[in-house]
Write a protein that holds these residues in place. Structure first.
Motif: not given
Length: 136
Positions: A27-31, A50-58, A61-68, A70-75
């Motif tokens: 997750c750290d590497a992907l983030i 928008a930031l879109v996540a899809a596929g198996g990695v999506a 749950e931990q990655l979803r929270r962290r990607l959310a 990142v998206a929020e921080g970037a507006g």
């Protein structure tokens, strides 16, 4: 590590801790990479929304929270399908089809498949090659 596990060197708690550490490292590497990509995107496409996540990695749950975050921080809005649709590529393709249909985007199904189909079909061919090679 496999040998240690095979020899019974780790109890179930150790195995769970190891799995959690691996997940965190991934997750750290992907983030990190996603944050860099979002920064580039915001610089080159300031009207992006928008930031879109899809596929198996999506489905993680931990990655979803962290990607959310990142998206929020970037507006940006964070767009991700329900986890039940993130485990199978066929389900993901069907979900995209539904989204396109709801937007009225239909076609005559005569498009030929392309390996490495570009995300931006309107980009000049040379620019797509530069993006694929990772130039900025």
């Amino acid at each position: 590590m496999r040998q240690l596990i095979a020899d019974g060197g780790l109890d179930s708690g150790d195995t769970a801790d190891l799995a959690a550490a691996v997940q965190l490292a991934i997750c750290d590497a992907l983030i990190d990479r996603t944050t860099n990509a979002v920064d580039w995107f915001r610089c080159h496409h300031p009207d992006g929304t928008a930031l879109v996540a899809a596929g198996g990695v999506a489905a993680n749950e931990q990655l979803r929270r962290r990607l959310a975050a990142v998206a929020e921080g970037a507006g940006l809005r964070f767009v991700v399908p329900p986890p039940s649709l993130c485990t199978d590529n066929a389900a993901m393709i069907a979900w995209v089809g539904i989204e396109r249909l709801l937007l009225g985007l239909v076609d005559d199904l005569d498009a030929a498949p392309h390996p490495r189909w570009p995300l931006d079909a309107d980009a000049p061919r040379q620019r797509r090659a530069e993006i694929i090679k990772g130039s900025k």
